[in-house]
Write a protein that holds these residues in place. Structure first.
Motif, mmCIF file in Angstrom:
data_model
loop_
_atom_site.group_PDB
_atom_site.id
_atom_site.type_symbol
_atom_site.label_atom_id
_atom_site.label_comp_id
_atom_site.label_asym_id
_atom_site.label_seq_id
_atom_site.Cartn_x
_atom_site.Cartn_y
_atom_site.Cartn_z
ATOM 1 N N LYS A 3 0.676 -0.968 -0.163
ATOM 2 C CA LYS A 3 -0.050 0.035 -0.069
ATOM 3 C C LYS A 3 0.606 1.169 -0.216
ATOM 4 O O LYS A 3 0.458 2.337 -0.273
ATOM 5 C CB LYS A 3 -0.841 -0.037 1.082
ATOM 6 N N ARG A 4 2.093 1.086 0.348
ATOM 7 C CA ARG A 4 3.186 2.084 0.484
ATOM 8 C C ARG A 4 3.782 2.420 -0.775
ATOM 9 O O ARG A 4 4.592 3.103 -0.625
ATOM 10 C CB ARG A 4 3.813 2.212 1.856
ATOM 11 N N MET A 5 3.743 1.609 -1.548
ATOM 12 C CA MET A 5 4.488 1.706 -2.855
ATOM 13 C C MET A 5 3.945 2.594 -3.988
ATOM 14 O O MET A 5 2.649 2.269 -4.235
ATOM 15 C CB MET A 5 4.761 0.151 -3.453
ATOM 16 N N ARG A 6 4.540 3.257 -4.679
ATOM 17 C CA ARG A 6 4.079 3.811 -6.031
ATOM 18 C C ARG A 6 3.659 2.721 -7.008
ATOM 19 O O ARG A 6 4.494 1.738 -7.164
ATOM 20 C CB ARG A 6 5.032 5.014 -6.284
ATOM 21 N N PRO A 7 2.912 3.060 -7.766
ATOM 22 C CA PRO A 7 2.499 2.407 -9.181
ATOM 23 C C PRO A 7 3.552 2.497 -10.026
ATOM 24 O O PRO A 7 4.159 3.569 -10.383
ATOM 25 C CB PRO A 7 1.242 2.565 -9.454
ATOM 26 N N SER A 8 3.936 1.546 -10.500
ATOM 27 C CA SER A 8 4.847 1.559 -12.196
ATOM 28 C C SER A 8 4.108 2.500 -13.081
ATOM 29 O O SER A 8 2.857 2.357 -13.121
ATOM 30 C CB SER A 8 5.301 0.342 -12.288
ATOM 31 N N THR A 9 4.880 2.623 -14.194
ATOM 32 C CA THR A 9 3.987 3.238 -15.336
ATOM 33 C C THR A 9 3.046 2.372 -15.993
ATOM 34 O O THR A 9 2.540 2.593 -16.831
ATOM 35 C CB THR A 9 5.101 4.100 -16.173
ATOM 36 N N SER A 10 3.544 1.135 -15.911
ATOM 37 C CA SER A 10 2.688 0.194 -16.632
ATOM 38 C C SER A 10 1.417 -0.208 -15.816
ATOM 39 O O SER A 10 0.556 -0.884 -16.561
ATOM 40 C CB SER A 10 3.464 -1.186 -16.633
ATOM 41 N N GLU A 11 1.035 0.255 -14.766
ATOM 42 C CA GLU A 11 -0.088 0.015 -14.046
ATOM 43 C C GLU A 11 -1.372 1.307 -14.239
ATOM 44 O O GLU A 11 -2.167 1.253 -13.613
ATOM 45 C CB GLU A 11 0.141 0.266 -12.493
ATOM 46 N N TYR A 12 -0.966 2.139 -15.312
ATOM 47 C CA TYR A 12 -2.106 3.212 -15.449
ATOM 48 C C TYR A 12 -1.858 3.587 -16.973
ATOM 49 O O TYR A 12 -0.772 3.707 -17.506
ATOM 50 C CB TYR A 12 -2.000 4.344 -14.527
ATOM 51 N N SER A 13 -2.739 4.195 -17.733
ATOM 52 C CA SER A 13 -2.846 4.821 -18.700
ATOM 53 C C SER A 13 -1.954 6.306 -18.955
ATOM 54 O O SER A 13 -1.694 6.836 -17.767
ATOM 55 C CB SER A 13 -4.227 5.360 -19.231
ATOM 56 N N SER A 14 -1.245 6.396 -20.154
ATOM 57 C CA SER A 14 -0.364 7.525 -20.060
ATOM 58 C C SER A 14 -1.191 8.854 -19.677
ATOM 59 O O SER A 14 -0.430 9.690 -19.244
ATOM 60 C CB SER A 14 0.369 7.706 -21.355
ATOM 61 N N TYR A 15 -2.339 8.711 -20.153
ATOM 62 C CA TYR A 15 -3.544 10.071 -19.800
ATOM 63 C C TYR A 15 -3.176 10.206 -18.263
ATOM 64 O O TYR A 15 -3.175 11.631 -17.939
ATOM 65 C CB TYR A 15 -4.627 9.536 -20.048
ATOM 66 N N PHE A 16 -3.315 9.165 -17.310
ATOM 67 C CA PHE A 16 -3.137 9.365 -16.007
ATOM 68 C C PHE A 16 -1.999 9.754 -15.222
ATOM 69 O O PHE A 16 -1.888 10.166 -14.201
ATOM 70 C CB PHE A 16 -3.895 8.192 -15.111
ATOM 71 N N ALA A 17 -0.897 9.883 -16.087
ATOM 72 C CA ALA A 17 0.422 10.034 -15.558
ATOM 73 C C ALA A 17 0.470 11.434 -14.920
ATOM 74 O O ALA A 17 1.307 11.907 -13.983
ATOM 75 C CB ALA A 17 1.603 9.909 -17.082
ATOM 76 N N ARG A 18 -0.144 12.512 -15.647
ATOM 77 C CA ARG A 18 -0.096 13.857 -15.028
ATOM 78 C C ARG A 18 -0.488 13.824 -13.481
ATOM 79 O O ARG A 18 -0.166 14.591 -13.022
ATOM 80 C CB ARG A 18 -1.021 14.641 -15.957
ATOM 81 N N TYR A 19 -1.607 12.941 -13.438
ATOM 82 C CA TYR A 19 -2.163 12.967 -12.129
ATOM 83 C C TYR A 19 -1.375 12.223 -10.877
ATOM 84 O O TYR A 19 -0.868 12.526 -9.901
ATOM 85 C CB TYR A 19 -3.479 12.154 -11.853
#
Length: 177
Positions: A3-19
């Protein structure tokens, strides 16, 4: 603890990278909790006249921006729940402008909208806090993109920070979220 780990970029769409990029903390639950107090402090005493302010005629009022934050919080929380529970179908996107047009948030008193957000956010924090590590890491699909439960939590926090910046820059309302 996952729960305390950041998601990797493979865990969300590039659209949500800004958030996600707006949430440098590793403890996303603390970030989500802190936003409740920040919202209450910044918007709890805003006058109704100020809540109706638009920086341009064709732009949302403060109430409508905040109503959009609430709508997105509901959608993101639902997505987090679905993914955590193992939903196999891709969850749909949503058209924020169509939702805003149909919502009527500009007719709602801002204090009620603030209360609604705070209660909704607290319920999402409870849900996320009670997930085990497997649910927290589970990958589902959102608009045909792989997305983890953990990423949804970071997206929720980042979305509020994004709109806090908009409210500060365009509406003169400072929210330290």
């Amino acid at each position: 603890m996952v729960k305390r780990m950041r998601p990797s970029t493979s865990e969300y769409s590039s659209y949500f990278a800004r958030y996600v990029s707006l949430v440098p903390e590793s403890d996303v639950l603390a970030a989500l909790e802190n936003q409740v107090n920040a919202i209450q402090s910044a918007l709890g005493t805003l006058t109704e006249e100020r809540a109706g302010f638009r920086y341009a005629a064709d732009k949302w009022s403060v109430r409508q921006v905040f109503g959009h934050i609430i709508d997105a919080e509901r959608v993101f929380g639902y997505r987090a729940l679905c993914i955590a529970r193992g939903e196999i179908l891709s969850l749909p996107s949503f058209d924020e402008n169509a939702y805003a047009a149909a919502a009527g948030h500009d007719r709602s008193p801002l204090p009620e909208l603030v209360e609604e957000f705070c209660e909704l956010r607290r319920s999402h924090i409870h849900m996320l806090r009670h997930l085990d590590d497997a649910a927290w890491q589970r990958i589902g699909r959102v608009n045909e993109h792989s997305t983890s439960t953990r990423a949804m939590a970071f997206i929720m926090a980042g979305h509020v920070r994004h709109h806090a910046a908009v409210l500060s820059e365009r509406y003169g309302i400072r929210i330290v979220a």
